[in-house]
Write a protein that holds these residues in place. Structure first.
Motif, PDB file in Angstrom:
ATOM      1  N   THR A  28       6.320  10.516  -3.517  1.00  0.00           N
ATOM      2  CA  THR A  28       7.270  10.198  -4.588  1.00  0.00           C
ATOM      3  C   THR A  28       8.401   9.320  -4.059  1.00  0.00           C
ATOM      4  O   THR A  28       8.769   8.308  -4.655  1.00  0.00           O
ATOM      5  N   LEU A  29       8.975   9.712  -2.922  1.00  0.00           N
ATOM      6  CA  LEU A  29      10.069   8.952  -2.332  1.00  0.00           C
ATOM      7  C   LEU A  29       9.639   7.520  -2.018  1.00  0.00           C
ATOM      8  O   LEU A  29      10.318   6.550  -2.378  1.00  0.00           O
ATOM      9  N   LEU A  34       9.234   1.687  -3.452  1.00  0.00           N
ATOM     10  CA  LEU A  34       8.476   0.434  -3.531  1.00  0.00           C
ATOM     11  C   LEU A  34       8.531  -0.155  -4.938  1.00  0.00           C
ATOM     12  O   LEU A  34       8.713  -1.373  -5.110  1.00  0.00           O
ATOM     13  N   ILE A  35       8.381   0.688  -5.956  1.00  0.00           N
ATOM     14  CA  ILE A  35       8.404   0.193  -7.342  1.00  0.00           C
ATOM     15  C   ILE A  35       9.753  -0.459  -7.661  1.00  0.00           C
ATOM     16  O   ILE A  35       9.822  -1.572  -8.183  1.00  0.00           O
ATOM     17  N   ALA A 379      11.812   9.266   2.882  1.00  0.00           N
ATOM     18  CA  ALA A 379      13.251   9.211   2.613  1.00  0.00           C
ATOM     19  C   ALA A 379      13.890   7.989   3.259  1.00  0.00           C
ATOM     20  O   ALA A 379      14.838   7.404   2.709  1.00  0.00           O
ATOM     21  N   ALA A 380      13.391   7.588   4.426  1.00  0.00           N
ATOM     22  CA  ALA A 380      13.929   6.392   5.084  1.00  0.00           C
ATOM     23  C   ALA A 380      13.684   5.154   4.224  1.00  0.00           C
ATOM     24  O   ALA A 380      14.572   4.300   4.071  1.00  0.00           O
ATOM     25  N   LEU A 381      12.491   5.054   3.631  1.00  0.00           N
ATOM     26  CA  LEU A 381      12.182   3.927   2.758  1.00  0.00           C
ATOM     27  C   LEU A 381      13.039   3.964   1.501  1.00  0.00           C
ATOM     28  O   LEU A 381      13.586   2.940   1.055  1.00  0.00           O
ATOM     29  N   PHE A 382      13.194   5.155   0.920  1.00  0.00           N
ATOM     30  CA  PHE A 382      14.016   5.303  -0.279  1.00  0.00           C
ATOM     31  C   PHE A 382      15.462   4.892   0.005  1.00  0.00           C
ATOM     32  O   PHE A 382      16.095   4.191  -0.787  1.00  0.00           O
ATOM     33  N   GLU A 428      14.484  17.646   0.700  1.00  0.00           N
ATOM     34  CA  GLU A 428      14.688  16.446  -0.125  1.00  0.00           C
ATOM     35  C   GLU A 428      16.171  16.115  -0.250  1.00  0.00           C
ATOM     36  O   GLU A 428      16.576  14.953  -0.165  1.00  0.00           O
ATOM     37  N   ILE A 429      17.002  17.146  -0.440  1.00  0.00           N
ATOM     38  CA  ILE A 429      18.441  16.911  -0.587  1.00  0.00           C
ATOM     39  C   ILE A 429      19.031  16.374   0.718  1.00  0.00           C
ATOM     40  O   ILE A 429      19.853  15.453   0.720  1.00  0.00           O
ATOM     41  N   ILE A 430      18.596  16.932   1.852  1.00  0.00           N
ATOM     42  CA  ILE A 430      19.123  16.477   3.145  1.00  0.00           C
ATOM     43  C   ILE A 430      18.757  15.018   3.403  1.00  0.00           C
ATOM     44  O   ILE A 430      19.600  14.203   3.804  1.00  0.00           O
ATOM     45  N   PHE A 431      17.508  14.671   3.167  1.00  0.00           N
ATOM     46  CA  PHE A 431      17.042  13.331   3.521  1.00  0.00           C
ATOM     47  C   PHE A 431      17.418  12.261   2.501  1.00  0.00           C
ATOM     48  O   PHE A 431      17.443  11.077   2.830  1.00  0.00           O
ATOM     49  N   VAL A 432      17.682  12.669   1.251  1.00  0.00           N
ATOM     50  CA  VAL A 432      17.980  11.681   0.208  1.00  0.00           C
ATOM     51  C   VAL A 432      19.470  11.620  -0.097  1.00  0.00           C
ATOM     52  O   VAL A 432      20.076  10.549  -0.103  1.00  0.00           O
ATOM     53  N   VAL A 433      20.079  12.777  -0.341  1.00  0.00           N
ATOM     54  CA  VAL A 433      21.477  12.805  -0.810  1.00  0.00           C
ATOM     55  C   VAL A 433      22.466  12.635   0.336  1.00  0.00           C
ATOM     56  O   VAL A 433      23.427  11.869   0.238  1.00  0.00           O
TER      57      VAL A 433
END
Length: 524
Positions: A28-29, A34-35, A379-382, A428-433
């Motif tokens: 998903t991330l 990419l999209i 998450a790095a890509l996001f 998810e919260i750690i790597f994204v937010v």
């Protein structure tokens, strides 16, 4: 607002929507990134050159010494789960405290704290205590909601009491954010933040949370005695025998906790090295419970303890031009102690491999570690695409405009993380937010250790908040049919409120999180 100016916000909103469908997090991330990267290129607001940094980020993550601690701590926790440490602790603590009103709830909180400091795996702790303690509590007349909430909350202590995988991952992200914030401020000799700082900072808040849990059990038993009755005394055991059994169950996990945390806080080992020590200790504990393995396991354990003391007391470096006779003798003694550790470790590994325990533990460790690192890559890509679409500027403008200055911004971030915890996993919260908001908060002068502990306790609540709290799901899977899902949810609510109260206390008294790291690592 023009569509092209709001792509960053749409990207984050779309991520939350897709995650709620249950699609795998890592894909998903990466897929959303990419999209929206392609959409941004089509609108001319995204430079695809940002993607050039992705291989370097992946390589940096895979070679990060700090993140090596993740599989080691997972291995330690999984091995201890199989060695039946929790069973002995629960059985003996239940007998010790069970004679008091609320005693079984108190014993669950104490055992949860001990397991948190030795295993740190929420799922294993909740499932184990759910299978062992919940039927006993229900049979003794405990309110099903109180019993369920006590077990679920005690299981989540592994998220805040070190050594914790949450603190390892959070420490890595905050260290990068702290360095970036200082560089953006023109500080080219930045201070550093280590996982050891967070471990030290989390110690007092984690123990404070355990005390709050126990106080709640005591108050609940006083106000509503029927909800948590006392357990009849076991006449088959004398008091001396009860204390002897309790000590025998306590000493192995406490010794492991002291070895791992003591080596970190004492400056003997880094968190990664201490994680390796914990993994070895868990193998020896598991081996000690096998027939015929007590001598090799205990020889290796004593050798390991002696080696730690020797490392603390003497300079054992061999790459020196001058070595005193005392140091030379210490070095040879260290070689002998290493041989003792190797002998016991090898003997235990061979027996554990023959019983298929080792293969199960290794496979479980590989699955969990792979999940973490695949999510980290996504998450790095996001993060790259979000930054390329101007997301950092949007978040910075929002947080700096919040009334109340830095504290107002922190409160908003804590509220957002709390709400996201209803639906998203802590990873998810750690790597994204965290990579998005942490650099901005740190540039505003927020203490990094205090911020890390606040975030860690906030993330802990994500395991207890309905409808998707993972601790609640774990407990639902092993709870008897007589315990309803609504009872589990209702039992978790008071403990969520306790955690929010703990956040407020730490916000009012930041020294609870910052005093010990300064004392140990700054000499203050």
């Amino acid at each position: 607002m023009d569509l092209r100016d709001s792509l960053d916000l749409l990207m984050f909103a779309m991520l939350c929507v897709v995650l709620l469908t249950g699609f795998p997090v890592a894909f998903t991330l990466a897929g959303i990134a990419l999209i929206f990267g392609l959409i941004g290129m089509a609108f001319g607001v995204f430079d695809f050159g940002f993607m050039a940094a992705l291989p370097q980020r992946i390589y940096g993550n895979m070679t990060n010494d700090v993140l090596i601690a993740v599989p080691l701590f997972v291995f330690m926790g999984t091995m201890l789960e199989r060695s039946r440490v929790a069973e002995e602790l629960l059985e003996n603590m239940g007998r010790l405290f069970g004679r008091l009103r609320g005693g079984l709830g108190i014993s669950v909180s104490v055992v949860g704290a001990l397991l948190a400091a030795s295993t740190g795996i929420v799922g294993a702790t909740v499932v184990t205590m759910g299978l062992l303690a919940l039927p006993t509590m229900l049979r003794r007349g405990y309110d099903p909601a109180l019993a369920s909430g006590s077990i679920a909350a005690a299981g989540t202590l592994g998220q805040i009491i070190p050594p914790s995988i949450v603190l390892v991952l959070l420490g890595d992200q905050l260290a990068n954010s702290y360095q970036r914030a200082q560089l953006d401020q023109g500080i080219f000799a930045p201070d550093t933040l280590s996982v050891g700082d967070l471990f030290a900072g989390a110690l007092i808040p984690g123990l404070m949370l355990v005390v709050f849990y126990i106080l709640y059990q005591i108050v609940r038993a006083a106000l509503d005695p029927k909800s948590s009755p006392a357990m009849p005394a076991d006449d088959t055991l004398t008091t001396a025998e009860l204390y002897r059994r309790t000590l025998r169950a306590l000493i192995p996990p406490v010794a492991l906790i002291v070895a791992v945390m003591g080596s970190i806080l004492g400056g003997i080992a880094t968190p990664t090295e201490a994680a390796a020590l914990g993994a070895i200790g868990s193998i020896l504990l598991a081996g000690d419970r096998l027939q015929g393995m007590k001598f090799p396991a205990r020889l290796a354990a004593l050798s390991l303890i002696a080696l730690l003391i020797l490392t603390w007391a003497m300079d054992l470096r061999t790459a020196r031009s001058e070595i005193s006779d005392a140091d030379r003798a210490g070095i040879w003694l260290a070689y002998a102690l290493c041989a003792g550790v190797a002998y016991g470790l090898l003997a235990c590994l061979i027996r554990l491999l023959g019983g298929k325990v080792l293969s199960d533990v290794v496979q479980s460790t590989a699955r969990i570690t792979s999940m973490v690192f695949v999510i980290l890559i996504g998450a790095a890509l996001f993060s790259l695409v979000f930054r390329g679409l101007g997301g950092d500027d949007t978040v910075r403008e929002f947080l700096t405009a919040v009334p109340g200055g830095p504290m107002g911004a922190v409160i908003i971030v804590m509220a957002i993380m709390f709400l996201l915890g209803f639906f998203l996993d802590f990873i998810e919260i750690i790597f994204v937010v965290v990579p998005i908001v942490a650099p901005i908060l740190l540039m505003m002068g927020v203490d990094p250790v205090w911020l890390g502990i606040m975030m860690a306790i906030n993330l802990q609540t994500s395991f207890l908040t309905p409808p998707f709290g993972f601790a609640l799901f774990y407990l639902r899977g092993v709870a008897p049919d007589t315990v309803t899902t609504m009872q589990i949810y209702r039992g978790a609510v008071p403990f969520v409120l306790i955690q929010i109260f703990a956040l407020a206390v730490i916000a009012m008294f930041p020294a609870l999180a910052t005093w010990l790291p300064k004392l140990l690592f700054s000499g203050m």
